[in-house]
Design an enzyme around this catalytic site. Sequence first.
Site, mmCIF file in Angstrom:
data_model
loop_
_atom_site.group_PDB
_atom_site.id
_atom_site.type_symbol
_atom_site.label_atom_id
_atom_site.label_comp_id
_atom_site.label_asym_id
_atom_site.label_seq_id
_atom_site.Cartn_x
_atom_site.Cartn_y
_atom_site.Cartn_z
ATOM 1 C CG ASN A 64 74.202 37.796 50.825
ATOM 2 O OD1 ASN A 64 75.098 37.251 51.455
ATOM 3 N ND2 ASN A 64 74.441 38.697 49.891
ATOM 4 C CE1 TYR A 67 71.879 30.649 53.374
ATOM 5 C CE2 TYR A 67 70.440 29.640 55.010
ATOM 6 C CZ TYR A 67 71.194 29.540 53.854
ATOM 7 O OH TYR A 67 71.263 28.351 53.180
ATOM 8 C CB CYS A 72 61.052 40.225 53.514
ATOM 9 S SG CYS A 72 61.331 39.000 54.787
ATOM 10 C CD GLU A 74 56.468 40.803 52.789
ATOM 11 O OE1 GLU A 74 57.624 40.505 52.385
ATOM 12 O OE2 GLU A 74 55.717 39.990 53.344
ATOM 13 C CB CYS A 111 58.435 37.770 58.484
ATOM 14 S SG CYS A 111 59.505 39.196 58.201
#
Length: 162
Positions: A64, A67, A72, A74, A111
């Site tokens: 987006n 940010y 993510c 996952e 992450c």
Amino acid sequence: MVERQISTKIVFCTLQELPEAEKMLVEKAMEISRKAYAPYSRFKVGAACLLANGQVVAANNQENAAYPSGTCAERCALFFANANYPSVPVEAIAIAAHHGDAFTLDPITPCGNCRQVLVETERRFGVPMKVLMYGERDIAVVDAAADLLPLSFGSETSEPLF
Ligand code: THU
């Protein structure tokens, strides 16, 4: 004083060495990564979850202009799985990522935020979630999401560390 070590078993293998169901899961993650919405980073990630009922759900990263509003791959995949199949354990998740046309040479690893979500899903169902991290050179596999986040935070504050 007591010193303890935490070790992690990681298996490195090729796509061909994986059992058929896991190979297909990795291929699904690779396929869906191509549909990611990543105009800012141009790093396209795909994640595919294998549920205990045999269903596969897959998603990719959605960025987006603001940010932090992006998510993510996952978490998109896991939240979709948990939203639609709230009582079905997630037995495995495969992750793949590419910049341009080339998939990462080394395995793509989730992450920190995603690791936290993987671990909570795993704990919630009490079933280990295998994590398959794709790289062109090799695929890294851990048997449980908790292996990627030792000493993780959970709602059970009194849970023993060892
Ligand atoms: N990203 C994922 O989707 N999964 C990861 O495991 C690492 C990072 C996304 C977030 C962002 O859209 C882009 O990759 C660059 O960090």
